[in-house]
Design a protein around this motif. Sequence first.
Motif, PDB file in Angstrom:
ATOM      1  N   ALA A  13      -0.539   4.319  -4.824  1.00 40.10           N
ATOM      2  CA  ALA A  13      -1.242   3.290  -3.714  1.00 40.10           C
ATOM      3  C   ALA A  13      -0.610   4.421  -2.680  1.00 40.10           C
ATOM      4  O   ALA A  13       0.436   5.136  -2.290  1.00 40.10           O
ATOM      5  N   SER A  14      -1.756   4.168  -1.223  1.00 37.37           N
ATOM      6  CA  SER A  14      -1.095   4.624   0.418  1.00 37.37           C
ATOM      7  C   SER A  14       0.134   4.323   0.572  1.00 37.37           C
ATOM      8  O   SER A  14       0.536   3.023   0.360  1.00 37.37           O
ATOM      9  N   ASP A  15       0.851   5.177   1.305  1.00 38.83           N
ATOM     10  CA  ASP A  15       1.717   4.654   2.707  1.00 38.83           C
ATOM     11  C   ASP A  15       1.548   3.566   3.583  1.00 38.83           C
ATOM     12  O   ASP A  15       2.246   2.685   3.660  1.00 38.83           O
ATOM     13  N   ALA A  16      -0.033   3.431   3.539  1.00 39.46           N
ATOM     14  CA  ALA A  16       0.324   2.238   4.483  1.00 39.46           C
ATOM     15  C   ALA A  16       0.569   0.730   3.449  1.00 39.46           C
ATOM     16  O   ALA A  16       0.592   0.091   3.819  1.00 39.46           O
ATOM     17  N   ALA A  17      -0.847   1.045   2.487  1.00 37.53           N
ATOM     18  CA  ALA A  17       0.151  -0.117   1.738  1.00 37.53           C
ATOM     19  C   ALA A  17       1.116  -0.524   1.250  1.00 37.53           C
ATOM     20  O   ALA A  17       1.405  -1.786   1.060  1.00 37.53           O
ATOM     21  N   VAL A  57      -6.513  -1.808   3.472  1.00 39.82           N
ATOM     22  CA  VAL A  57      -4.889  -1.939   2.949  1.00 39.82           C
ATOM     23  C   VAL A  57      -5.715  -3.481   2.312  1.00 39.82           C
ATOM     24  O   VAL A  57      -4.857  -3.548   1.637  1.00 39.82           O
ATOM     25  N   VAL A  58      -5.806  -4.486   2.853  1.00 36.77           N
ATOM     26  CA  VAL A  58      -6.179  -5.204   2.389  1.00 36.77           C
ATOM     27  C   VAL A  58      -6.585  -5.496   0.792  1.00 36.77           C
ATOM     28  O   VAL A  58      -6.323  -6.127  -0.549  1.00 36.77           O
ATOM     29  N   PRO A  59      -7.879  -4.703   0.777  1.00 33.69           N
ATOM     30  CA  PRO A  59      -8.281  -4.732  -1.055  1.00 33.69           C
ATOM     31  C   PRO A  59      -7.431  -3.633  -1.747  1.00 33.69           C
ATOM     32  O   PRO A  59      -7.261  -4.383  -3.028  1.00 33.69           O
ATOM     33  N   VAL A  60      -6.499  -2.964  -1.462  1.00 36.50           N
ATOM     34  CA  VAL A  60      -5.783  -1.928  -1.701  1.00 36.50           C
ATOM     35  C   VAL A  60      -4.636  -3.016  -2.791  1.00 36.50           C
ATOM     36  O   VAL A  60      -4.223  -3.039  -3.781  1.00 36.50           O
ATOM     37  N   LEU A  61      -3.783  -3.927  -2.018  1.00 35.41           N
ATOM     38  CA  LEU A  61      -3.480  -4.767  -1.963  1.00 35.41           C
ATOM     39  C   LEU A  61      -3.552  -6.275  -3.157  1.00 35.41           C
ATOM     40  O   LEU A  61      -2.971  -6.828  -3.860  1.00 35.41           O
ATOM     41  N   ARG A  62      -4.915  -6.115  -2.944  1.00 38.23           N
ATOM     42  CA  ARG A  62      -5.578  -7.204  -3.822  1.00 38.23           C
ATOM     43  C   ARG A  62      -5.475  -6.577  -5.362  1.00 38.23           C
ATOM     44  O   ARG A  62      -5.412  -7.186  -6.554  1.00 38.23           O
ATOM     45  N   ARG A  63      -6.344  -5.421  -5.033  1.00 37.17           N
ATOM     46  CA  ARG A  63      -5.967  -4.824  -6.744  1.00 37.17           C
ATOM     47  C   ARG A  63      -5.294  -4.569  -7.069  1.00 37.17           C
ATOM     48  O   ARG A  63      -4.913  -4.140  -8.154  1.00 37.17           O
ATOM     49  N   SER A  64      -4.062  -4.102  -6.314  1.00 38.06           N
ATOM     50  CA  SER A  64      -2.848  -3.790  -7.218  1.00 38.06           C
ATOM     51  C   SER A  64      -2.162  -4.897  -7.687  1.00 38.06           C
ATOM     52  O   SER A  64      -1.498  -4.535  -8.943  1.00 38.06           O
ATOM     53  N   LEU A 530     -13.353  -2.936 -12.813  1.00 35.03           N
ATOM     54  CA  LEU A 530     -13.255  -1.925 -12.791  1.00 35.03           C
ATOM     55  C   LEU A 530     -12.157  -1.259 -12.557  1.00 35.03           C
ATOM     56  O   LEU A 530     -11.173  -1.839 -11.883  1.00 35.03           O
ATOM     57  N   SER A 531     -11.267  -0.406 -13.230  1.00 40.25           N
ATOM     58  CA  SER A 531      -9.928   0.427 -12.690  1.00 40.25           C
ATOM     59  C   SER A 531      -9.673   1.091 -11.477  1.00 40.25           C
ATOM     60  O   SER A 531     -11.559   1.262 -11.290  1.00 40.25           O
ATOM     61  N   ASP A 532      -8.931   1.269 -11.278  1.00 38.79           N
ATOM     62  CA  ASP A 532      -9.102   2.390  -9.942  1.00 38.79           C
ATOM     63  C   ASP A 532      -9.548   3.304  -9.989  1.00 38.79           C
ATOM     64  O   ASP A 532     -10.244   3.208  -9.295  1.00 38.79           O
TER      65      ASP A 532
END
Length: 785
Positions: A13-17, A57-64, A530-532
């Motif tokens: 994940a990115s540093d922002a996430a 950021v928000v989409p990454v948090l959801r998928r994580s 789908l996977s990341d």
Amino acid sequence: MRALLDVPGLEGASDAARLAVVVLASRTPSETGVVEIRTGELGRWLGLSASHVASAVVPVLRRSGVVSVETAEGEYGQDDGLECQVLPLWAAQDVVGHPLNLAKKEYATLLRLLEAVMAPGWTHRDGSVTLAGLIGTRTGRGAATDRLALLLLVLEARETGRVRQCGGTVDTKRGRAAATVARLLGCTASAGERVLERLEARELVLRVRQKTGSGMANRSRLMVPAVAAAHGRTVADDVQEDRTEALEPEFSDPDVAAGPVQAPDLTTKPQVSGAAVTDEAAVAEPDVAAALHTDHPHLGTPVVTLQLSGGFSGEGRGAEGRRPERACAGEDQAANGGSAVAGPGSPVAEGGPLRGEQPKESPVDEQVGQRTARAGAGGRPKAMGGGKAQQQRRVGLPADLRLRVALGPVAWLWERLSGWQQDQVEAAAKTELARLEGLLALPGGAPRLLADRLTDRLEETGGEALVTGPYGWLIRRGLVQRPSCTDRRCDDGIRLDTGTGCENCQNVIHLRRARRARIGADIDRELPGLSDGERRRVLEERLREQAAIEAEDLAWRREQAREQQARRDAARAAAALRAEAERAAAAAADAVRAALPCEDCGRQRAAGLCERCDHRRQTESLIGEAGLFAAAWSADLADAGSVAAVAAQARTAIGDSVAAAWQEFLAITDVAALEADPEAAQDAYAFAALQTAQQAVQEYQDTALAMLGRTEEAEAEARRAYTTEQGRRWFKHNPNGADAIAAATKAADTARERVAKYLLVTRLEQLRELTARPLDGDTASAVIA
């Protein structure tokens, strides 16, 4: 913090996430575990814009799967409100011994720590202000990375502010401090070094190089001054405590300048035998390779060392401690000169195993000696293999003050250029300065602007020492503007005229982010589950397809623009040809008309009508118009005889006026000259008659308007206008006052004049029908006006 950042789902994940997870965890209520926060407020904590947080950021948090996110849409459908819960943090509640099982006071401590490090700052309704944290003002690209790095460094720092650095083997080019930051963030050493440099630029961290008792450099320390200050200490205190006595090595540290050389104390027991090893690795810090084992004494055959006065490496070049001007600077000197590199008594100059038993002079040495002899004899050096003489190189910057200011940051690169290259760079710099002056609102700022550009480009490169080709770097990179968009004032995303961020670039970035977010949403809707890695691959493919479509569309639009431009050029060329043909035809017609004789008097080349006859025709027309003006108010319009009599009287009166005007002209003119030139006399008489007729027509028109203004129709209209104006509502309470009487009188005069003009035009039309004489257009327009 390590347990929170190492939870499954945040890998890659990115540093922002990752920082967003930390911020949400610090703001988590201990009772519910649900954080309510706006997207813009979360972006302020991360140093990012609200749109970037919503799209990246928000989409990454959801998928994580680490954070459950519920959104509330804003006015334009964007994710404005967020309800978030950090699932691992909440799942660890009441789990004894779990690092994420935090008490209420620990939540408060974590929040206070984040506020001190990266709070964005607030202005409250009561007027009070909460200042931003240490790095709260850092926004834009890389802001989340810098904030996360500083937070981790603060947590790793001791009470003295010193950060325990990582052990083991590290990249010697980057240093142990950069490797420590890189391992904390989980990135490469080069990325860690860039983060560390940005934090150092803000004076948030320090790399302090310790010194031994002899004044030489020792291993470095990574310090966080804010942590030391919070415990009532300073970085200087820790440096003083950690200062130790060190051995005095024979060779200086490679990162610092060499100091005075002293022989080492050879009292330790040797571990191996053999000659001394004098090659040391060029490392970034002494603690990477130094002090790994005991120094070994020299047990081999003694070797005569170079006697250097101060131990500086530059003493081998003329004892001046400077860099050589070029690689072959010492080769042009005579073999027996006082400044030769190898003297007659040195082992290198004599025959030996390094040079062979019977050294011979090479052809290159012979050529160099001949060239040196010719130069010493007073002749100018000639170019080898060419007919042109070498151009003299200038050591200093050009004399022009504007160029000296602009090229000041690259003065050392300028010294490395040849004479021809310096001329080319100077010309390119002058051209760029002239172009920049045209972009700026205020003159005189171009040199400073170009100097700032060169400084930024050097920082990107890493300094002048890393520029291997000065001429190519200056021409192709340093002096060249790099617009990031279509705006000609943009340079690397910065407006040249204002020095602020380019709005057009920001729009482009916003559009690209919006497109990426839209495509990502389409993928989530069409291909759920789908996977990341697979989702990233599909996203990149669709982005490439979209880029190809846009490139094709851009090529089509450019082709259409070229075709339209070609059509416009063709139309302009055709219009220019037509205009030229029309001008030629008009010139030919003018030439033909100019050759025609006068229709009245027969004068040659009078363009069909000479000036004298033209004046006579205009005078006759004006006399007829004067008769009509006189008949309009004084004659019976139904009686043609009456009209003719009035017109005859007007003609006679105008004729008398012309005769009187001619006599006045003769009284002030040389009559003998007029008698000698009859043609000139006739021209003067025609012009005098025209002037008199024009004045008479104006007088007859004014008289007709005045007389028609006294008619019953005009008086009736004037009375109605007077009464109407006097009865206005603003004059209702005082209709006989001075203001009311003045306004009513003015309205009556205007109505009377309007009726007089109408009657004059109407009667002139009747007279024209009666006499079959059309009314002149200029006369009618003059009457109406």
